[in-house]
Design an enzyme around this catalytic site. Structure first.
Site, PDB file in Angstrom:
ATOM      1  N   GLU A 113       1.194  -1.438  -0.260  1.00  0.00           N
ATOM      2  CA  GLU A 113       0.138   0.366   0.171  1.00  0.00           C
ATOM      3  C   GLU A 113       0.862   1.005   0.251  1.00  0.00           C
ATOM      4  OE1 GLU A 113      -4.266  -0.897   2.454  1.00  0.00           O
ATOM      5  OE2 GLU A 113      -2.321  -1.949   3.291  1.00  0.00           O
ATOM      6  N   GLU A 133      -3.558  -9.894   3.030  1.00  0.00           N
ATOM      7  CA  GLU A 133      -4.838  -9.465   4.638  1.00  0.00           C
ATOM      8  C   GLU A 133      -5.453 -10.614   4.803  1.00  0.00           C
ATOM      9  OE1 GLU A 133      -3.195  -5.868   3.641  1.00  0.00           O
ATOM     10  OE2 GLU A 133      -3.162  -7.409   2.157  1.00  0.00           O
TER      11      GLU A 133
HETATM   12  N1  T1G Z   1       4.018  -8.513  11.919  1.00  0.00           N
HETATM   13  C1  T1G Z   1       5.022  -8.673  12.851  1.00  0.00           C
HETATM   14  N2  T1G Z   1       5.981  -9.258  12.934  1.00  0.00           N
HETATM   15  C2  T1G Z   1       6.184  -9.979  11.697  1.00  0.00           C
HETATM   16  C3  T1G Z   1       5.327  -9.592  10.164  1.00  0.00           C
HETATM   17  C4  T1G Z   1       4.155  -8.390  10.197  1.00  0.00           C
HETATM   18  N3  T1G Z   1       3.542  -8.460   8.736  1.00  0.00           N
HETATM   19  N4  T1G Z   1       5.636 -10.679   9.398  1.00  0.00           N
HETATM   20  C5  T1G Z   1       6.830 -11.192   9.470  1.00  0.00           C
HETATM   21  N5  T1G Z   1       6.926 -10.924  11.029  1.00  0.00           N
HETATM   22  C6  T1G Z   1       8.012 -12.318  12.275  1.00  0.00           C
HETATM   23  C7  T1G Z   1       7.533 -12.881  12.545  1.00  0.00           C
HETATM   24  O1  T1G Z   1       7.021 -13.390  12.936  1.00  0.00           O
HETATM   25  C8  T1G Z   1       9.031 -13.558  12.366  1.00  0.00           C
HETATM   26  O2  T1G Z   1       8.590 -13.431  13.781  1.00  0.00           O
HETATM   27  C9  T1G Z   1       9.419 -13.227  11.564  1.00  0.00           C
HETATM   28  O3  T1G Z   1       9.697 -12.055  11.505  1.00  0.00           O
HETATM   29  C10 T1G Z   1      10.474 -13.227  10.938  1.00  0.00           C
HETATM   30  O4  T1G Z   1       8.973 -14.018   9.557  1.00  0.00           O
HETATM   31  C11 T1G Z   1      -2.794  -2.835   6.577  1.00  0.00           C
HETATM   32  C12 T1G Z   1      -4.177  -4.804   7.840  1.00  0.00           C
HETATM   33  C13 T1G Z   1       7.710 -11.712   5.077  1.00  0.00           C
HETATM   34  C14 T1G Z   1       7.375 -13.251   4.275  1.00  0.00           C
HETATM   35  O5  T1G Z   1       1.162 -11.351   5.950  1.00  0.00           O
HETATM   36  O6  T1G Z   1       4.853 -13.525   5.168  1.00  0.00           O
HETATM   37  O7  T1G Z   1      -0.627  -5.160   6.643  1.00  0.00           O
HETATM   38  O8  T1G Z   1       9.173 -15.421  14.897  1.00  0.00           O
HETATM   39  O9  T1G Z   1       9.552 -15.779  10.353  1.00  0.00           O
HETATM   40  O10 T1G Z   1       9.895 -17.121   6.695  1.00  0.00           O
HETATM   41  O11 T1G Z   1      -3.405  -3.177   5.337  1.00  0.00           O
HETATM   42  O12 T1G Z   1       7.391 -13.325   7.779  1.00  0.00           O
HETATM   43  O13 T1G Z   1      11.406 -14.586  14.462  1.00  0.00           O
HETATM   44  O14 T1G Z   1       9.551 -14.329  16.380  1.00  0.00           O
HETATM   45  O15 T1G Z   1       7.962 -15.474   8.590  1.00  0.00           O
HETATM   46  O16 T1G Z   1      11.245 -14.821   5.419  1.00  0.00           O
HETATM   47  C15 T1G Z   1       0.310  -8.196   5.769  1.00  0.00           C
HETATM   48  C16 T1G Z   1       3.093 -12.053   7.067  1.00  0.00           C
HETATM   49  C17 T1G Z   1       0.127  -7.744   7.339  1.00  0.00           C
HETATM   50  C18 T1G Z   1       3.779 -10.950   5.591  1.00  0.00           C
HETATM   51  C19 T1G Z   1       8.727 -13.620   5.738  1.00  0.00           C
HETATM   52  N6  T1G Z   1       1.128  -8.799   5.859  1.00  0.00           N
HETATM   53  N7  T1G Z   1       4.655 -11.965   6.717  1.00  0.00           N
HETATM   54  O17 T1G Z   1       8.643 -14.978   6.020  1.00  0.00           O
HETATM   55  O18 T1G Z   1      10.468 -14.796   8.253  1.00  0.00           O
HETATM   56  S1  T1G Z   1      -1.762  -7.092   7.100  1.00  0.00           S
HETATM   57  C20 T1G Z   1       2.267 -10.331   5.683  1.00  0.00           C
HETATM   58  C21 T1G Z   1       5.248 -13.559   6.040  1.00  0.00           C
HETATM   59  C22 T1G Z   1      -1.233  -5.665   6.821  1.00  0.00           C
HETATM   60  C23 T1G Z   1      -2.738  -3.432   5.605  1.00  0.00           C
HETATM   61  C24 T1G Z   1      -3.192  -4.780   6.732  1.00  0.00           C
HETATM   62  C25 T1G Z   1       6.477 -13.855   6.217  1.00  0.00           C
HETATM   63  C26 T1G Z   1       8.001 -12.653   4.829  1.00  0.00           C
HETATM   64  P1  T1G Z   1       9.916 -14.171  15.057  1.00  0.00           P
HETATM   65  P2  T1G Z   1       9.108 -15.199   9.341  1.00  0.00           P
HETATM   66  P3  T1G Z   1      10.576 -15.657   6.747  1.00  0.00           P
END
Ligand code: T1G
Ligand code: NAD
Length: 712
Positions: A113, A133
């Site tokens: 976004e 999302e």
């Molecule tokens: N928020 C908080 N923590 C996050 C995070 C996030 N968005 N993404 C990853 N982490 C933490 C995860 O828990 C882990 O923590 C560490 O980072 C490494 O992640 C307003 C509503 C980016 C592809 O859904 O898909 O935006 O275990 O082990 O395999 O419209 O993480 O080390 O303590 O997964 O290299 C939308 C979610 C949010 C993406 C990396 N975004 N993340 O994968 O590492 S909603 C997502 C992922 C939003 C807006 C809306 C994957 C990754 P810890 P990992 P990875």
């Protein structure tokens, strides 16, 4: 270069001026999530760029492997802190100087976004773009539903939002999501060059809100929205947010931008308040926490360059494919040459069908098959780093295989068994190196099913457990640590809720009614469809093996035996609980099965009674939750989240309910306990409340209280 005087360094967002370009870098490891500090830093940086007369263009970058992985998921459910991401994106878009986003790595959710709010977009080869999302029970809540269609059209934007999967840089360019694809890995230099070029050419700002692409072809746009609505029940059954996504995108066609933004905000709040959002976010973090186990915190994995597999049957072949898919050369051992040839053919069959369906090219098939070798002499495993045994489920057969492995494998090789039920501690005692023995319990089909139970016997070394988890990451499996008991985590719990289903059969429910209720709850299949898929003969063999030690107080329901005695094993024999005309996979209800059940009830003197869908699910879930609580209570699972992850990835538990123990917290442990106590009045032998469940109810606590990280 010193930080920009107008925007002192905040540790998660830094900025500096490079000539006429104001460079803003988000540096918030591990994934540059848009937590409140990042939002504040971004807002302040844009203001600083706006104020600086030297600045002609702005460049937004993400430090590290990812551009921005979205909003900070840990903030959801807490009171929102200003500035909201919507406001940050609006501020970026309103900047009077061209804003460029240069993307390397992931730009996900709120991260995309931010990219959509910029005026120009550049992607490097490794860039990934997604609006995931929906996988968290949400929808893009910072303008994504309004800006994405305006930039890439309604259909492409809808696909991105409804399936939540990432697209690559080239596809993003083809869809109009990015303006430039630049080869290389240095987003700073690529971004600076693009920003300078724009500044030099006097390129205008391009607020995405003003773009008309979405409405350029109204009939196609409306058609895409109608098609998405029509797919809701089939593709997104039980999910709350997909319909809200479609409504929000509809607003692009019939409302001004800011009104569409308000509708998006309202729908976002609705999604935020749903149990589905809580369950899906629990699932997101649970699958990551499940990999954090004491042993892996204390030791490094052993090398993993080549593997051996003993047994080339259903599981051995599937495990071989999983290894080959991950680039691990495989040596398969079988009893004799004909069996070995069958093993090779089982592996090749998987790849041939992928090639036929265009899911793999022939050259890649041949490359992977080229990493397969077979032998009947265990000497061929002399330099394997890890061996998985997948022979008949018989302790004597497995012990003989482990004796061979003990003789042939090099010191330090990990010796793993894929047994479903047998005692791995006992197996470990049969070799001279019990510290190297572990259970690696794959699920069928092993190249597809994501769950891998890593079964930890008493004498295993920490680095062997760490190796199991490293292998799971390599195979893109979701690993769960399990202690040694009959059926470990998943199969043990399955046996209990399956028994609850059998008792409902005996008392008056039909298998079709039970399957329908379970599907209605969100499982892809009911227990009787699953039995027909796996083959009734496997369960029958297990019941016969257990007969001598079966608890005489526990009711025994012989209905399944009656079907097996007739050879009705399910899909593989054309009938089981269902009829499968012409070998089809869609089962038809079978009146003969109902007649056999009536006969068995008459013989047992049972007057059948009616079960509502709700009755069925209360018993089914009470049995599952109660046994899951026992599994945690006895330390077979480290935490409740481990059970949730096992049931989600191995047993089809609906993701949007978060797993049986998250679900139990949601419906109320006191409610579940009350049900179990009510059912115990009918059958006190089967319905014994788990001590952990009783304890948590008495203490007014939840399973989630026990989900603390256990990393050593
Ligand atoms: N928020 C908080 N923590 C996050 C995070 C996030 N968005 N993404 C990853 N982490 C933490 C995860 O828990 C882990 O923590 C560490 O980072 C490494 O992640 C307003 C509503 C980016 C592809 O859904 O898909 O935006 O275990 O082990 O395999 O419209 O993480 O080390 O303590 O997964 O290299 C939308 C979610 C949010 C993406 C990396 N975004 N993340 O994968 O590492 S909603 C997502 C992922 C939003 C807006 C809306 C994957 C990754 P810890 P990992 P990875
Ligand atoms: P299967 O009968 O399909 O295959 C077993 C293979 O082992 C056969 O090809 C046989 O030739 C070979 N074999 C037997 N003895 C051998 C020996 N001494 N040396 C070398 N090869 C030998 O069985 P399967 O379904 O693949 O099950 C294998 C193991 O995996 C069992 O322990 C089972 O409990 C477990 N398991 C099965 C499933 C499932 O759904 N089928 C799921 C998880 C785990």
């Amino acid at each position: 270069m010193a930080p920009h005087p107008a925007h002192p360094t905040q540790d998660v967002v830094t900025s500096r001026r490079e000539g006429s370009v104001f460079v803003i870098t988000i540096d918030h490891p591990p994934v540059n999530a848009l937590g409140v500090a990042v939002r504040q830093g971004l807002m302040a940086a844009i203001e600083a760029a706006e104020q600086d007369p030297e600045v002609q263009a702005v460049l937004v970058l993400g430090a590290g492997r990812h551009f921005i992985a979205g909003a900070d998921i840990r903030e959801f459910g807490k009171p929102p802190q200003p500035p909201l991401l919507t406001d940050v994106c609006n501020r970026i878009e309103a900047c009077t100087k061209p804003v460029v986003a240069a993307v390397q790595g992931s730009a996900l959710g709120g991260g995309l976004e931010v990219v959509l709010a910029a005026h120009y977009r550049l992607a490097l080869p490794g860039a990934k773009f997604a609006l995931p999302e929906v996988t968290l029970g949400l929808l893009p809540g910072a303008g994504g539903t309004q800006r994405a269609p305006r930039l890439m059209g309604v259909e492409a934007a809808l696909n991105l939002m409804l399936d939540g999967k990432p697209i690559g840089a080239r596809q993003a360019q083809a869809l109009g999501l990015v303006d430039r694809w630049v080869d290389g890995t240095d987003s700073v230099q690529a971004g600076l060059a693009y920003a300078r070029e724009l500044a030099a050419s006097g390129a205008p700002v391009r607020p995405t809100r003003d773009l008309r692409i979405a409405v350029a072809d109204m009939p196609a746009a409306s058609q895409a929205l109608d098609a998405a609505r029509a797919s809701l029940n089939k593709k997104y059954r039980g999910l709350f947010s997909p319909a809200r996504i479609i409504d929000a995108v509809q607003a692009v066609l019939d409302r001004p931008f800011d009104e569409g933004l308000r509708l998006e905000r309202d729908h976002f709040r609705q999604c935020l308040d749903t149990p589905q959002r809580q369950a899906l976010i629990h699932t997101f973090f649970a699958e990551r926490e499940a990999a954090k186990v004491p042993e892996a915190g204390r030791a490094q994995p052993r090398p993993l360059d080549r593997v051996g597999i003993v047994g080339g049957g259903t599981m051995g072949a599937g495990i071989a494919v999983a290894m080959l898919d991950a680039g691990l050369p495989v040596t398969m051992i079988e009893r004799d040459e004909p069996s070995l040839e069958r093993g090779r053919a089982n592996v090749a069959k998987v790849y041939d069908s992928l090639v036929q369906r265009g899911r793999l090219d022939a050259a890649e098939r041949d490359r992977r098959l080229g990493m397969w070798s077979g032998a009947t002499d265990y000497q061929a495993l002399a330099d394997a780093d890890l061996v998985v045994e997948a022979v008949f489920e018989d302790m004597a057969v497995k012990s003989a295989v482990f004796a061979e492995l003990d003789r042939a494998c090099k010191p330090g090789a990990v010796l793993a068994s894929n047994t479903s039920y047998l005692d791995i501690d006992q197996l470990a005692k049969t070799v001279s190196r019990p510290q190297d023995v572990i259970g690696l319990h794959f699920f069928s089909p092993a190249n597809i099913m994501k769950l891998l139970e890593i079964v930890v016997p008493d004498q295993v070394a920490d680095d062997v457990v760490a190796t199991g988890f490293a292998l799971a990451r390599r195979l893109k499996k979701v690993a769960v640590r399990a202690g040694v008991c009959d059926g470990f985590i998943g199969n043990r719990i399955l046996a209990v809720y399956r028994l609850a289903a059998d008792y409902m059969l005996a008392d008056g429910a039909s298998p079709y009614q039970i399957d329908q209720a379970v599907r209605g709850f969100g499982f892809p299949m009911g227990p009787f469809q699953v039995a027909d898929l796996a083959g009734g003969d496997i369960g029958w063999a297990a019941r016969k093996r257990r007969a001598p030690t079966r608890d005489p107080n526990l009711r025994y329901v012989p209905i399944a035996d009656r079907l097996c005695e007739r050879g009705w094993f399910g899909q593989k024999t054309g009938r089981g609980w269902y009829l499968y005309p012409e070998g089809g996979r869609a089962g038809q209800e079978d009146p003969e099965v109902l007649a056999i059940m009536d006969e068995e009830r008459r013989k047992a003197g049972v007057a059948p009674r009616a079960f509502t869908q709700e009755d069925i699910m209360r018993r089914y879930m009470a049995a599952m939750i109660n046994e899951a609580a026992n599994v945690v209570h006895q330390g077979i699972a480290l935490r409740p989240l481990d059970v949730d992850v096992a049931m989600l990835y191995g047993f089809g538990f609906p993701r949007y309910r978060g797993g049986p123990l998250h679900y139990a917290d949601h419906v109320g442990l006191d409610v579940v306990l009350a049900d179990i106590r009510a059912f115990a009045a009918e059958d006190p032998h089967f319905w014994k409340p788990s001590p952990l469940l009783v304890e948590l109810v008495e203490q007014g606590r939840h399973f989630n209280d026990l989900n603390q990280s256990k990393q050593g």
